[in-house]
Design a protein around this motif. Structure first.
Motif, PDB file in Angstrom:
ATOM      1  N   ASN A  15       0.766  -1.240   0.000  1.00  0.00           N
ATOM      2  CA  ASN A  15       0.000   0.000   0.000  1.00  0.00           C
ATOM      3  C   ASN A  15       0.799   1.294   0.000  1.00  0.00           C
ATOM      4  N   ILE A  16       2.116   1.221   0.150  1.00  0.00           N
ATOM      5  CA  ILE A  16       2.906   2.449   0.183  1.00  0.00           C
ATOM      6  C   ILE A  16       3.713   2.570  -1.107  1.00  0.00           C
ATOM      7  N   PRO A  17       3.318   3.511  -1.977  1.00  0.00           N
ATOM      8  CA  PRO A  17       4.052   3.705  -3.228  1.00  0.00           C
ATOM      9  C   PRO A  17       5.509   4.091  -2.961  1.00  0.00           C
ATOM     10  N   GLY A  18       6.397   3.549  -3.753  1.00  0.00           N
ATOM     11  CA  GLY A  18       7.813   3.863  -3.619  1.00  0.00           C
ATOM     12  C   GLY A  18       8.508   3.120  -2.498  1.00  0.00           C
ATOM     13  N   TYR A  19       7.834   2.117  -1.940  1.00  0.00           N
ATOM     14  CA  TYR A  19       8.390   1.351  -0.819  1.00  0.00           C
ATOM     15  C   TYR A  19       9.803   0.848  -1.124  1.00  0.00           C
ATOM     16  N   ILE A  20      10.730   1.098  -0.190  1.00  0.00           N
ATOM     17  CA  ILE A  20      12.089   0.565  -0.292  1.00  0.00           C
ATOM     18  C   ILE A  20      12.344  -0.440   0.813  1.00  0.00           C
ATOM     19  N   ALA A  21      12.105  -0.034   2.077  1.00  0.00           N
ATOM     20  CA  ALA A  21      12.406  -0.929   3.195  1.00  0.00           C
ATOM     21  C   ALA A  21      11.655  -0.483   4.442  1.00  0.00           C
ATOM     22  N   VAL A  22      11.500  -1.439   5.364  1.00  0.00           N
ATOM     23  CA  VAL A  22      10.833  -1.154   6.624  1.00  0.00           C
ATOM     24  C   VAL A  22      11.427  -2.027   7.722  1.00  0.00           C
ATOM     25  N   ALA A  23      11.386  -1.513   8.944  1.00  0.00           N
ATOM     26  CA  ALA A  23      11.787  -2.294  10.111  1.00  0.00           C
ATOM     27  C   ALA A  23      10.986  -1.802  11.314  1.00  0.00           C
ATOM     28  N   VAL A  24      10.714  -2.727  12.233  1.00  0.00           N
ATOM     29  CA  VAL A  24      10.084  -2.385  13.509  1.00  0.00           C
ATOM     30  C   VAL A  24      11.087  -2.744  14.589  1.00  0.00           C
ATOM     31  N   THR A  25      11.462  -1.744  15.387  1.00  0.00           N
ATOM     32  CA  THR A  25      12.548  -1.904  16.353  1.00  0.00           C
ATOM     33  C   THR A  25      12.108  -1.454  17.738  1.00  0.00           C
ATOM     34  N   GLU A  26      12.546  -2.210  18.749  1.00  0.00           N
ATOM     35  CA  GLU A  26      12.295  -1.827  20.132  1.00  0.00           C
ATOM     36  C   GLU A  26      13.340  -0.796  20.549  1.00  0.00           C
ATOM     37  N   ILE A  27      12.899   0.299  21.129  1.00  0.00           N
ATOM     38  CA  ILE A  27      13.818   1.388  21.472  1.00  0.00           C
ATOM     39  C   ILE A  27      14.758   0.992  22.607  1.00  0.00           C
ATOM     40  N   LYS A  28      14.243   0.358  23.646  1.00  0.00           N
ATOM     41  CA  LYS A  28      15.066   0.037  24.813  1.00  0.00           C
ATOM     42  C   LYS A  28      16.212  -0.914  24.487  1.00  0.00           C
ATOM     43  N   SER A  29      15.911  -1.986  23.760  1.00  0.00           N
ATOM     44  CA  SER A  29      16.917  -3.020  23.493  1.00  0.00           C
ATOM     45  C   SER A  29      17.621  -2.870  22.153  1.00  0.00           C
ATOM     46  N   GLY A  30      16.992  -2.189  21.203  1.00  0.00           N
ATOM     47  CA  GLY A  30      17.541  -2.083  19.861  1.00  0.00           C
ATOM     48  C   GLY A  30      17.244  -3.302  18.995  1.00  0.00           C
ATOM     49  N   ILE A  31      16.445  -4.230  19.515  1.00  0.00           N
ATOM     50  CA  ILE A  31      16.103  -5.438  18.757  1.00  0.00           C
ATOM     51  C   ILE A  31      15.119  -5.083  17.653  1.00  0.00           C
ATOM     52  N   ILE A  84      11.477   7.788   7.180  1.00  0.00           N
ATOM     53  CA  ILE A  84      10.559   8.191   8.238  1.00  0.00           C
ATOM     54  C   ILE A  84      10.770   7.271   9.430  1.00  0.00           C
ATOM     55  N   ILE A  85      10.935   7.877  10.587  1.00  0.00           N
ATOM     56  CA  ILE A  85      11.038   7.147  11.845  1.00  0.00           C
ATOM     57  C   ILE A  85       9.768   7.497  12.610  1.00  0.00           C
ATOM     58  N   ASP A  86       8.861   6.546  12.729  1.00  0.00           N
ATOM     59  CA  ASP A  86       7.564   6.779  13.358  1.00  0.00           C
ATOM     60  C   ASP A  86       7.555   6.069  14.708  1.00  0.00           C
ATOM     61  N   ILE A  87       7.441   6.813  15.781  1.00  0.00           N
ATOM     62  CA  ILE A  87       7.597   6.281  17.127  1.00  0.00           C
ATOM     63  C   ILE A  87       6.235   5.978  17.745  1.00  0.00           C
ATOM     64  N   SER A  88       6.117   4.799  18.383  1.00  0.00           N
ATOM     65  CA  SER A  88       4.855   4.406  19.000  1.00  0.00           C
ATOM     66  C   SER A  88       4.487   5.373  20.117  1.00  0.00           C
ATOM     67  N   GLU A  89       3.200   5.441  20.414  1.00  0.00           N
ATOM     68  CA  GLU A  89       2.700   6.377  21.411  1.00  0.00           C
ATOM     69  C   GLU A  89       3.289   6.129  22.798  1.00  0.00           C
ATOM     70  N   ASN A  90       3.686   4.888  23.076  1.00  0.00           N
ATOM     71  CA  ASN A  90       4.257   4.568  24.386  1.00  0.00           C
ATOM     72  C   ASN A  90       5.784   4.680  24.394  1.00  0.00           C
ATOM     73  N   ASN A  91       6.363   5.156  23.310  1.00  0.00           N
ATOM     74  CA  ASN A  91       7.820   5.329  23.168  1.00  0.00           C
ATOM     75  C   ASN A  91       8.609   4.034  23.355  1.00  0.00           C
ATOM     76  N   GLU A  92       8.001   2.900  23.033  1.00  0.00           N
ATOM     77  CA  GLU A  92       8.690   1.618  23.179  1.00  0.00           C
ATOM     78  C   GLU A  92       9.226   1.069  21.858  1.00  0.00           C
ATOM     79  N   TYR A  93       8.606   1.427  20.751  1.00  0.00           N
ATOM     80  CA  TYR A  93       8.972   0.896  19.436  1.00  0.00           C
ATOM     81  C   TYR A  93       9.008   2.020  18.418  1.00  0.00           C
ATOM     82  N   PHE A  94       9.734   1.767  17.327  1.00  0.00           N
ATOM     83  CA  PHE A  94       9.611   2.687  16.207  1.00  0.00           C
ATOM     84  C   PHE A  94       9.576   1.898  14.905  1.00  0.00           C
ATOM     85  N   ILE A  95       8.871   2.481  13.961  1.00  0.00           N
ATOM     86  CA  ILE A  95       8.821   1.957  12.600  1.00  0.00           C
ATOM     87  C   ILE A  95       9.795   2.803  11.794  1.00  0.00           C
TER      88      ILE A  95
END
Length: 124
Positions: A15-31, A84-95
């Motif tokens: 659904n996202i035109p021009g898609y190159i890459a994506v990741a979901v990462t936990e902020i605290k651990s970096g996983i 784009i770095i999109d951070i979850s409302e609870n500041n635990e994860y980012f897309i």
């Protein structure tokens, strides 16, 4: 959790035109719990690791300034890409999302990320 993240990745790619890459990462651990790239030479987990430092620095700055604010997103515009770095409302994860700036519809991209961000906060 992995089924949810796989579905998330499929929706982003579809659904996202021009898609190159994506990741979901936990902020605290970096996983990085999920990553995918349409470009074999683009490593979204490596990009997330570097962008994690950007997120942590901004969160520390907000704390040091005593601001009662949350980060919605951080956008980095390169010559031919938007990151784009999109951070979850609870500041635990980012897309972390990279798109081709010549093909991306930024309004639609941000709207979809906001939907997915809410789902990630609720399901992870």
């Amino acid at each position: 959790m992995s089924d949810f993240l796989q579905q998330f990745g499929d929706e982003v790619k579809k659904n996202i035109p021009g898609y190159i890459a994506v990741a979901v990462t936990e902020i605290k651990s970096g996983i990085s719990y999920f990553s995918d790239s349409a470009v074999s030479s683009f490593d979204p987990e490596l990009a997330s690791a570097f962008n994690l430092e950007v997120v942590k620095a901004k969160l520390n700055a907000i704390s040091a300034l005593g601001l009662a604010q949350n980060i919605d997103d951080i956008m980095i515009t390169l010559t031919n890409q938007i990151h784009i770095i999109d951070i979850s409302e609870n500041n635990e994860y980012f897309i972390y999302l990279a798109v081709d700036s010549n093909k991306a519809n930024l309004g639609m991209t941000k709207a979809l990320l906001n939907k997915f961000k809410k789902d990630i906060t609720e399901k992870m």
